[in-house]
Enzyme design. Structure first.
Site, PDB file in Angstrom:
ATOM      1  CG  ASP A  14      -6.361   4.326   0.662  1.00  0.00           C
ATOM      2  OD1 ASP A  14      -6.003   5.512   0.814  1.00  0.00           O
ATOM      3  OD2 ASP A  14      -5.833   3.556  -0.149  1.00  0.00           O
ATOM      4  CG  HIS A  45      -3.205  -1.812  -4.428  1.00  0.00           C
ATOM      5  ND1 HIS A  45      -2.161  -2.383  -3.731  1.00  0.00           N
ATOM      6  CD2 HIS A  45      -3.049  -0.471  -4.263  1.00  0.00           C
ATOM      7  CE1 HIS A  45      -1.429  -1.436  -3.182  1.00  0.00           C
ATOM      8  NE2 HIS A  45      -1.945  -0.269  -3.492  1.00  0.00           N
ATOM      9  CD  GLU A  60      -3.636  -5.174  -1.570  1.00  0.00           C
ATOM     10  OE1 GLU A  60      -3.277  -5.100  -2.758  1.00  0.00           O
ATOM     11  OE2 GLU A  60      -2.864  -4.948  -0.620  1.00  0.00           O
ATOM     12  CG  ASN A  70      -0.978  -5.555  -5.731  1.00  0.00           C
ATOM     13  OD1 ASN A  70      -1.415  -4.408  -5.905  1.00  0.00           O
ATOM     14  ND2 ASN A  70      -1.140  -6.190  -4.585  1.00  0.00           N
TER      15      ASN A  70
HETATM   16  C1  GLP Z   1      -0.825   2.540  -1.563  1.00  0.00           C
HETATM   17  C2  GLP Z   1      -2.157   3.315  -1.476  1.00  0.00           C
HETATM   18  C3  GLP Z   1      -2.712   3.592  -2.839  1.00  0.00           C
HETATM   19  C4  GLP Z   1      -1.583   4.059  -3.711  1.00  0.00           C
HETATM   20  C5  GLP Z   1      -0.661   2.893  -4.002  1.00  0.00           C
HETATM   21  C6  GLP Z   1       0.607   3.269  -4.709  1.00  0.00           C
HETATM   22  O1  GLP Z   1      -0.816   1.378  -0.848  1.00  0.00           O
HETATM   23  N1  GLP Z   1      -3.175   2.711  -0.676  1.00  0.00           N
HETATM   24  O2  GLP Z   1      -3.769   4.550  -2.741  1.00  0.00           O
HETATM   25  O3  GLP Z   1      -2.076   4.530  -4.930  1.00  0.00           O
HETATM   26  O4  GLP Z   1      -0.415   2.135  -2.854  1.00  0.00           O
HETATM   27  O5  GLP Z   1       1.477   3.927  -3.854  1.00  0.00           O
HETATM   28  P1  GLP Z   1       2.721   4.762  -4.340  1.00  0.00           P
HETATM   29  O6  GLP Z   1       2.189   5.964  -5.014  1.00  0.00           O
HETATM   30  O7  GLP Z   1       3.490   5.083  -3.098  1.00  0.00           O
HETATM   31  O8  GLP Z   1       3.474   3.887  -5.286  1.00  0.00           O
END
Ligand code: GLP
Length: 246
Positions: free
Chosen positions: A68, A139, A144, A137
């Site tokens: 992403d 995702h 989402e 959440n």
């Molecule tokens: C972000 C990214 C995801 C990631 C997730 C968790 O928004 N788009 O690819 O896995 O949220 O992030 P973190 O590892 O900082 O908790």
């Protein structure tokens, strides 16, 4: 099916994740990696860099596709995911950067750019290993919670909870982009192996729902139960709501 690997803490999780990625590169030097950003994989990337510097790993034939990118951020913006990948991994190993792909956050004709990204991932044969973090959440990538599972790469309106969670990395919440491009759930499911990393109490509910909840787009990660080879590496806190199940 989800294989759960227990880790004691963040460092242990990171080393275990790095070990699995490193085994993939050793077994298939020209493998296709699906890569993720966020705080979760940073320790694993550091470990991979360390092993590369010791001479244990060779990225020269590896190619990669990231999940992403924020819409509206250029690749040199410090909060862009291209910048994240360069600074946390690509700049420190011998990967050929022309074989590292991240969705273009600045694409004007974004529908064409998303279709081209999907075509490129498909032409590469889909990732041998897809690394994923998980949002609070549930995702995955930036898919989402929704009333349906997404297919290919697409434009996403980020939820308030994700904007708030990710605001810790920006100077203020107003600077967090409201939209992003994300690989779709169907594309993610095409990877031959899926490796999810999770740590911390904030992820406990999402980890529980991913592994043991109903398969529903209201928890996008729950679809990973249908993949034939999903591995979750999670620390004790992230597994704390799984009780005796895990
Ligand atoms: C972000 C990214 C995801 C990631 C997730 C968790 O928004 N788009 O690819 O896995 O949220 O992030 P973190 O590892 O900082 O908790």
């Amino acid at each position: 099916m989800i294989t759960i690997v227990r880790a004691h803490d963040y460092n242990d999780m990171s080393r275990k994740v790095a070990n699995i990625i490193s085994a993939q590169i050793i077994l298939k030097p020209n493998c296709v990696l699906g890569l993720a950003t966020g705080s979760t994989p940073i320790g694993a990337y550091q470990q991979l860099v360390e092993w590369y510097k010791k001479g244990d790993l060779d990225f020269s034939q590896v190619s990669s596709y990231n999940l992403d990118e924020y819409r509206g951020l250029t690749g040199d913006h410090p909060q862009s995911y291209r910048y994240f990948m360069d600074t946390n991994l690509f700049d420190h190993v011998n990967i050929d950067k022309s074989k590292t792909f991240v969705p273009d956050g600045m694409a004007e004709d974004y529908e064409a750019a998303c279709a081209a990204y999907d075509a490129a991932v498909a032409a590469a044969g889909y990732p041998d290993l897809q690394l994923l973090g998980i949002g609070n959440n549930g995702h995955i990538g930036f898919n989402e919670p929704d009333d349906h599972f997404s297919r290919g790469t697409h434009l996403v309106d980020l939820t308030e909870s994700t904007i708030e969670a990710n605001s810790r990395l920006f100077d203020s919440i107003d600077e967090v982009p409201r939209q992003a491009f994300s690989m779709g759930v169907q594309t993610i499911m095409n990877a031959k192996m899926i490796l999810v990393a999770a740590n911390g109490e904030k992820k406990a509910q999402a980890v529980h729902d991913m592994c043991f909840g109903p398969i529903t787009p209201s928890c996008p990660a729950s679809i990973l139960q249908l993949h034939t080879n999903t591995v979750l590496v999670a620390d004790e806190e992230a597994l704390s709501k799984c009780g005796e199940l895990a």
